[in-house]
Design an enzyme around this catalytic site. Structure first.
Site, PDB file in Angstrom:
ATOM      1  N   SER A 127       0.819  -1.208   0.000  1.00 23.58           N
ATOM      2  CA  SER A 127       0.000   0.000   0.000  1.00 23.58           C
ATOM      3  C   SER A 127       0.851   1.254   0.000  1.00 23.58           C
ATOM      4  CB  SER A 127      -0.900  -0.010   1.244  1.00 23.58           C
ATOM      5  OG  SER A 127      -1.512   1.244   1.429  1.00 23.58           O
ATOM      6  N   TYR A 152      -2.058  -0.760  10.875  1.00 25.68           N
ATOM      7  CA  TYR A 152      -2.318  -1.358   9.554  1.00 25.68           C
ATOM      8  C   TYR A 152      -1.175  -1.003   8.599  1.00 25.68           C
ATOM      9  CZ  TYR A 152      -3.746  -1.298   4.701  1.00 25.68           C
ATOM     10  OH  TYR A 152      -3.761  -1.441   3.337  1.00 25.68           O
ATOM     11  N   LYS A 156       2.096  -3.374   6.705  1.00 26.50           N
ATOM     12  CA  LYS A 156       2.517  -3.398   5.293  1.00 26.50           C
ATOM     13  C   LYS A 156       4.021  -3.144   5.190  1.00 26.50           C
ATOM     14  CE  LYS A 156      -1.449  -4.254   3.396  1.00 26.50           C
ATOM     15  NZ  LYS A 156      -1.708  -5.570   2.791  1.00 26.50           N
TER      16      LYS A 156
HETATM   17  C1  WQD Z   1      -9.921   8.683   1.390  1.00 29.39           C
HETATM   18  C2  WQD Z   1     -10.163  10.156   1.695  1.00 29.39           C
HETATM   19  C3  WQD Z   1     -10.580  10.597   4.011  1.00 29.39           C
HETATM   20  C4  WQD Z   1     -14.388   8.509   4.346  1.00 29.39           C
HETATM   21  C5  WQD Z   1      -7.012   3.755   3.236  1.00 29.39           C
HETATM   22  C6  WQD Z   1      -5.782   2.914   3.509  1.00 29.39           C
HETATM   23  C7  WQD Z   1      -5.217   2.406   2.214  1.00 29.39           C
HETATM   24  C8  WQD Z   1      -6.280   1.652   1.499  1.00 29.39           C
HETATM   25  C9  WQD Z   1      -7.451   2.592   1.210  1.00 29.39           C
HETATM   26  C10 WQD Z   1      -6.601  -0.680   1.896  1.00 29.39           C
HETATM   27  C11 WQD Z   1      -9.477  10.621   2.970  1.00 29.39           C
HETATM   28  C12 WQD Z   1     -11.798  10.936   3.174  1.00 29.39           C
HETATM   29  C13 WQD Z   1     -13.197   9.021   3.867  1.00 29.39           C
HETATM   30  C14 WQD Z   1     -15.443   9.405   4.695  1.00 29.39           C
HETATM   31  C15 WQD Z   1     -14.064  11.254   4.055  1.00 29.39           C
HETATM   32  N1  WQD Z   1      -6.724   0.556   2.304  1.00 29.39           N
HETATM   33  N2  WQD Z   1     -13.054  10.375   3.727  1.00 29.39           N
HETATM   34  N3  WQD Z   1     -15.236  10.750   4.538  1.00 29.39           N
HETATM   35  O1  WQD Z   1      -7.567   6.558   4.197  1.00 29.39           O
HETATM   36  O2  WQD Z   1      -6.810   7.279   1.851  1.00 29.39           O
HETATM   37  O3  WQD Z   1      -6.624   4.900   2.524  1.00 29.39           O
HETATM   38  O4  WQD Z   1      -7.949   3.042   2.477  1.00 29.39           O
HETATM   39  O5  WQD Z   1      -6.227  -1.134   0.869  1.00 29.39           O
HETATM   40  O6  WQD Z   1      -4.136   1.556   2.486  1.00 29.39           O
HETATM   41  O7  WQD Z   1      -4.804   3.717   4.137  1.00 29.39           O
HETATM   42  O8  WQD Z   1      -8.858   5.864   2.120  1.00 29.39           O
HETATM   43  O9  WQD Z   1     -11.217   5.955   1.456  1.00 29.39           O
HETATM   44  O10 WQD Z   1     -10.647   5.911   3.937  1.00 29.39           O
HETATM   45  O11 WQD Z   1     -10.202   7.964   2.594  1.00 29.39           O
HETATM   46  O12 WQD Z   1     -13.911  12.489   3.929  1.00 29.39           O
HETATM   47  O13 WQD Z   1     -16.548   9.002   5.148  1.00 29.39           O
HETATM   48  O14 WQD Z   1     -11.575  10.340   1.922  1.00 29.39           O
HETATM   49  O15 WQD Z   1     -10.384  11.580   5.018  1.00 29.39           O
HETATM   50  O16 WQD Z   1      -9.048  11.961   2.782  1.00 29.39           O
HETATM   51  P1  WQD Z   1      -7.433   6.259   2.746  1.00 29.39           P
HETATM   52  P2  WQD Z   1     -10.303   6.366   2.561  1.00 29.39           P
END
Ligand code: WQD
Length: 342
Positions: A127, A152, A156
């Site tokens: 990741s 998490y 990785k």
């Molecule tokens: C994306 C953006 C949130 C939810 C993680 C892991 C990565 C991979 C993908 C596994 C961020 C914003 C989110 C919400 C929001 N995991 N958000 N409201 O955190 O970039 O990555 O998930 O494979 O390894 O680290 O992904 O989709 O959670 O968030 O505003 O209800 O959307 O703050 O900026 P993230 P995400």
């Protein structure tokens, strides 16, 4: 005789899409999954798309005895793609031991069996979280690995170190680690897609569930970042594009085209999109108005990251080709199928 590939976590989101593309390429697939974060019905979806139902073994990779018995049963494995792991960033902060045990013991058990049973190749699901908040953007594979923001992310990083150290003393083994940015979307057939359990942690399933009326509204975690519209930026990559990269990685090792036995690649689109970009694009492609509110930042989030994909483009000959528009539409089509919305 088709080359047999083990896909661990193959009933999961990326695992199921990769299984479909492996079989389309002519590989035979056997899946190991403990169904802790997926359902057996995913096999029906894979079969509907591929016309073939992959072999399936349900057990936990941390169970050494069962894994050993598996390798004794499937003697002609040519490679493993290892997806099976817990992946909820927030949950990992609350339950670190569960994450370290599951994500690391499963990998070490696989590596021991690969050595014992002569299975030479492994593709590892890594990741972009290994980079933390990069100092420079777009982030390349040469960027420094930064202290992980969550257990998490740390699993990785540690997993990549375990693989790297093992490859140094096992020249007969090969690893390709694929560092995903943000996988989103669903197979165009709407037979498989993302199936988050409970309240989605990730942005896009929360968006689609809000549009489907399952959630009151989307919370946008912060609009005070140093980005064009203040909301955080990520590199959102279509899950089918991602799956295809895994097939290329398997081909590469089976054709012995990998000069080194530990390689890693960024898998992104090379373009950053903000949370509000995702909201606006979703509304544009679906015609649905999304109810959302700006709230405070989410702990552990980084401000912005997107990939430099030139190494994967040049070395693997792989490039993401599906647009954000079609990818968000595919996520919506999948959500509508799940909820019986026409
Ligand atoms: C994306 C953006 C949130 C939810 C993680 C892991 C990565 C991979 C993908 C596994 C961020 C914003 C989110 C919400 C929001 N995991 N958000 N409201 O955190 O970039 O990555 O998930 O494979 O390894 O680290 O992904 O989709 O959670 O968030 O505003 O209800 O959307 O703050 O900026 P993230 P995400």
């Amino acid at each position: 005789m088709k080359d047999l590939i083990l896909v661990t976590g193959g009933t999961g989101y990326i695992g199921s899409h990769t299984t479909v593309e492996l079989m389309a390429k002519g590989y035979e697939v056997v899946i190991i999954d403990n169904l802790s974060n997926s359902t057996i019905e995913v096999l029906d979806g894979i079969e509907k798309i591929s016309g073939i139902r992959p072999a399936f073994e349900q057990f936990d990779l941390c169970d050494k005895e069962k894994l050993n018995a598996f390798f004794s049963k499937y003697k002609n494995l040519k490679a493993i793609i290892h997806f099976a792991a817990y992946k909820a960033v927030g949950e990992s902060v609350d339950k670190p031991l569960m994450y370290y045990q599951n994500n690391l013991i499963s990998l070490m058990n696989l590596l021991e069996n690969m050595d014992d049973f002569g299975v030479p190749n492994i593709v590892f699901s890594s990741s972009c979280t290994v980079y933390g908040q990069p100092d420079e953007l777009p982030v390349t594979e040469k960027a420094p690995i930064k202290p992980a923001e969550s257990p998490y992310g740390n699993t990785k990083q540690i997993a990549e170190e375990i693989l790297s150290d093992t490859m140094k003393v096992k020249p007969n083994l090969n690893t390709i680690a694929l560092r995903y940015f943000n996988p989103i979307g669903a197979h165009p057939s709407t037979e498989i897609g993302e199936l988050p359990r409970g309240i989605p942690n990730n942005l896009v399933p929360f968006v689609t569930q809000t549009a489907a009326g399952l959630r009151e509204g989307l919370k946008v975690f912060g609009d005070d970042y140093n980005t064009p519209d203040g909301s955080a930026v990520r590199d959102y990559i279509n899950v089918v594009d991602l799956a295809l990269a895994h097939v290329i990685a398997i081909d590469r090792m089976l054709e012995k085209k990998n000069p080194a036995n530990f390689e890693f690649f960024n898998l992104g689109t090379g373009t950053g999109s903000s949370v509000l970009d995702i909201v606006k694009t979703f509304e544009k492609v679906t015609g649905k108005k999304l109810n959302y509110e700006i709230v405070k930042r989410r702990a552990g989030d980084i401000e912005q990251v997107w990939a430099d994909t030139s190494v994967a483009n040049e070395i693997l000959g792989w490039k993401a080709s599906r647009s954000l528009d079609e990818t968000l539409l595919s996520a919506w089509n999948w959500e509508k199928k799940l909820r019986g919305i026409n």
